[in-house]
Design an enzyme around this catalytic site. Structure first.
Site, PDB file in Angstrom:
ATOM      1  N   HIS A   1       0.768  -6.140   4.613  1.00  0.00           N
ATOM      2  CA  HIS A   1       1.117  -4.799   5.072  1.00  0.00           C
ATOM      3  C   HIS A   1       2.328  -4.824   6.004  1.00  0.00           C
ATOM      4  CE1 HIS A   1       0.297  -0.579   5.365  1.00  0.00           C
ATOM      5  NE2 HIS A   1       0.090  -0.610   6.673  1.00  0.00           N
TER       6      HIS A   1
ATOM      7  N   ASN B   1       8.218  -4.566  -1.703  1.00  0.00           N
ATOM      8  CA  ASN B   1       7.952  -5.995  -1.934  1.00  0.00           C
ATOM      9  C   ASN B   1       7.926  -6.227  -3.438  1.00  0.00           C
ATOM     10  OD1 ASN B   1       5.299  -4.437  -1.744  1.00  0.00           O
ATOM     11  ND2 ASN B   1       4.629  -6.341  -2.695  1.00  0.00           N
TER      12      ASN B   1
ATOM     13  N   HIS C   1      -5.624   8.717   1.204  1.00  0.00           N
ATOM     14  CA  HIS C   1      -5.741   7.711   0.148  1.00  0.00           C
ATOM     15  C   HIS C   1      -7.197   7.586  -0.300  1.00  0.00           C
ATOM     16  CE1 HIS C   1      -2.115   6.492   2.400  1.00  0.00           C
ATOM     17  NE2 HIS C   1      -1.662   6.129   1.223  1.00  0.00           N
TER      18      HIS C   1
ATOM     19  N   TYR D   1      -8.598   4.892  -1.111  1.00  0.00           N
ATOM     20  CA  TYR D   1      -9.226   3.701  -0.502  1.00  0.00           C
ATOM     21  C   TYR D   1      -9.780   3.959   0.895  1.00  0.00           C
ATOM     22  CZ  TYR D   1      -4.659   3.014   1.797  1.00  0.00           C
ATOM     23  OH  TYR D   1      -3.508   3.188   2.510  1.00  0.00           O
ATOM     24  N   GLU D   2      -9.380   5.082   1.501  1.00  0.00           N
ATOM     25  CA  GLU D   2      -9.937   5.414   2.815  1.00  0.00           C
ATOM     26  C   GLU D   2     -11.375   5.918   2.700  1.00  0.00           C
ATOM     27  OE1 GLU D   2      -6.979   7.381   5.660  1.00  0.00           O
ATOM     28  OE2 GLU D   2      -6.059   7.720   3.709  1.00  0.00           O
TER      29      GLU D   2
ATOM     30  N   HIS E   1       0.282   6.029   9.591  1.00  0.00           N
ATOM     31  CA  HIS E   1       0.255   7.326   8.907  1.00  0.00           C
ATOM     32  C   HIS E   1      -0.144   8.397   9.917  1.00  0.00           C
ATOM     33  CE1 HIS E   1      -0.075   5.748   4.612  1.00  0.00           C
ATOM     34  NE2 HIS E   1      -0.154   4.668   5.361  1.00  0.00           N
TER      35      HIS E   1
ATOM     36  N   ALA F   1       5.473   3.947  -0.901  1.00  0.00           N
ATOM     37  CA  ALA F   1       5.919   2.553  -0.861  1.00  0.00           C
ATOM     38  C   ALA F   1       5.177   1.846  -1.983  1.00  0.00           C
ATOM     39  CB  ALA F   1       5.564   1.939   0.486  1.00  0.00           C
TER      40      ALA F   1
ATOM     41  N   SER G   1       3.958   5.893   3.222  1.00  0.00           N
ATOM     42  CA  SER G   1       3.892   4.931   4.336  1.00  0.00           C
ATOM     43  C   SER G   1       5.237   4.741   5.014  1.00  0.00           C
ATOM     44  CB  SER G   1       3.466   3.546   3.828  1.00  0.00           C
ATOM     45  OG  SER G   1       2.279   3.637   3.108  1.00  0.00           O
TER      46      SER G   1
ATOM     47  N   MET H   1      -0.917   2.660  -4.364  1.00  0.00           N
ATOM     48  CA  MET H   1      -2.291   3.157  -4.190  1.00  0.00           C
ATOM     49  C   MET H   1      -2.331   4.649  -3.882  1.00  0.00           C
ATOM     50  SD  MET H   1      -3.567   0.028  -1.780  1.00  0.00           S
ATOM     51  CE  MET H   1      -3.145  -1.670  -2.187  1.00  0.00           C
ATOM     52  N   SER H   2      -1.355   5.380  -4.415  1.00  0.00           N
ATOM     53  CA  SER H   2      -1.308   6.817  -4.059  1.00  0.00           C
ATOM     54  C   SER H   2      -0.634   7.626  -5.147  1.00  0.00           C
ATOM     55  CB  SER H   2      -0.544   6.987  -2.743  1.00  0.00           C
ATOM     56  OG  SER H   2       0.826   6.676  -2.937  1.00  0.00           O
TER      57      SER H   2
END
Ligand SMILES: *[C@@H]1O[C@H](CO)[C@@H](O)[C@H](O)[C@H]1NC(C)=O
Ligand SMILES: *[C@@H]1O[C@H](CO)[C@@H](O)[C@H](O)[C@H]1NC(C)=O
Length: 293
Positions: A255, A241, A84, A86-87, A62, A114, A31, A217-218
Site C-alpha cells: 500500500h 505499480n 469499497h 472490501y470494507e 481516504h 489507483a 486513493s 478494487m473499486s
C-alpha cells in the site's frame, strides 16, 4: 442496506436543502486523488457521517467528504474518499452515492482510481483511460443492480457495451495532447477484484489472459449504477505499480508504494481532469437542475 430508493431521495433532498450548487458533474476521487476537491470554488463540504443515510469510509488515506462547488464554470460534486466492497459494505452501499448524484441532477460521472498495471507495456505513473471493464465480483453474483429494479432510475437489463463514453474518452485524449502529456496516456480494460488482499501471481497471469490491462478494487459498482441511470462515464486509472508475474521476484505489492506513486503523478491527473472539464462542453448545463421542483 442502501438499496431502497426513498433513502437516496432523502439524502439528495437533505443535500439540496444545504447548497445552492446544482451539480451537473460528479467526480469520485480514488486513493490519494482527493486533491481535485480542493480546486472547487465557492465550495460547501459535508462529512459523510453528517449526511443522512450516507455510508462512512474506513480506509486510511481516504478522507470522507462530499464537496459541492464550481470547477471551470461547472457546478460539481466531488466525493473525497469512496466506499469499497472490501470494507465490508454491501455492493449496493458502495454505489449508493451515484444514485444520490443522479437525483441531484448530475449527468456526467468521472471516476478515478489507483490500479495495478497488468499490461507489460504499461509504466508506473501512466494514466489509463478505461475503455471497458471486467466485473469479476459480478461473476459470483455481486452486482449492485441485483434486487428489485427501480424503474425511476433505469431498465431491468441495462446495456453495458457502451459503458465508457467515447466522446469523453476522446476529449480526455485531446486534453492530454494539449498539455503535452499524451505519452502517459493508455487506454485499456480495468478488472475489479473484491480485495483486500492483492492478487497472487497465478491470478495476475489469469487476468492478463482474460484481456485485462489494469486491476483494482473499486469503480465497477459505481459505473454499473451510473450507466443504469443514464449518466455518461469517464473512468481513469492511475497505474501505481506493476503487478508481479514472476515467482523469483523479490518485490511485493504494498500500500505504501501505491501511495508514493499516487502522490507523484496525482498532480498530473488532477491537471488533466481540470483541462478536460475546461474543454468539455457539458451541454446539459443549466437545462435541468436538481429534484427540488
Ligand atoms: C428540506 O427542506 C424542506 C423545506 O424547508 C423541508 O420540508 C424538508 O423536510 C427538508 N428535507 C430534508 C431531508 O432535510
Ligand atoms: C497492452 O497495451 C498495448 C498498448 O496500449 C495494447 O496494444 C495491447 O493490446 C495491450 N495488451 C497486451 C496483452 O499487450
Amino acid at each position: 442496506m442502501h438499496s431502497g430508493s426513498w433513502e437516496c431521495t432523502e439524502t439528495a433532498e437533505w443535500l439540496l436543502n444545504r447548497t445552492k450548487i446544482c451539480p451537473v458533474l460528479a467526480i469520485i476521487c480514488g486513493s490519494g486523488l482527493g486533491g481535485l476537491a480542493d480546486k472547487l470554488e465557492e465550495s460547501v463540504t459535508f462529512n459523510y457521517e453528517d449526511i443522512p443515510r450516507f455510508p462512512t469510509s474506513t480506509v486510511p488515506g481516504h478522507a470522507g467528504k462530499l464537496i459541492f462547488g464550481r470547477l471551470m464554470g461547472h457546478d460539481c460534486v466531488c466525493m473525497q474518499g469512496r466506499f469499497h466492497f472490501y470494507e465490508g459494505y454491501s455492493i449496493h452501499t458502495v454505489s449508493y452515492p451515484v444514485r444520490v448524484f443522479s437525483l441531484l441532477g448530475v449527468k456526467t460521472l468521472i471516476v478515478t482510481n489507483a490500479a495495478g498495471g497488468l499490461n507489460a507495456s504499461y509504466n508506473v505513473g501512466d494514466i489509463m483511460i478505461i475503455k471497458d471493464h471486467i466485473n469479476m465480483p459480478g461473476f459470483s453474483g455481486q452486482n449492485p443492480l441485483c434486487g428489485p429494479n427501480d424503474e425511476r432510475f433505469g431498465v431491468r437489463f441495462p446495456c453495458m457495451s457502451d459503458a465508457y463514453d467515447s466522446e469523453l474518452k476522446s476529449k480526455l485524449r485531446g486534453a492530454a495532447e494539449a498539455m503535452g502529456v499524451a505519452h502517459f496516456i493508455r487506454e485499456g480494460v480495468y478488472c475489479m477484484l473484491a480485495g483486500p488482499s492483492y492478487e497472487t501471481i497465478a491470478e495476475c497471469k489469469l487476468l492478463q489472459k482474460l484481456g485485462a490491462d489494469a486491476v483494482g478494487m473499486s469503480t465497477v459498482p459505481e459505473v454499473l449504477v451510473a450507466r443504469h441511470c443514464g449518466l455518461r462515464v469517464l473512468g481513469l486509472s492511475l497505474i501505481t505499480n506493476k503487478v508481479i508475474t514472476d515467482y523469483d521476484s523479490e518485490e511485493k505489492a504494498n500500500h505504501e508504494e501505491v501511495l508514493r506513486t499516487t502522490q507523484r503523478q496525482t498532480k498530473l491527473l488532477q491537471d488533466l481532469v481540470l483541462k478536460f472539464i475546461y474543454k468539455a462542453h457539458f451541454t446539459d448545463k443549466i437545462t435541468k437542475c436538481c429534484t427540488r421542483e
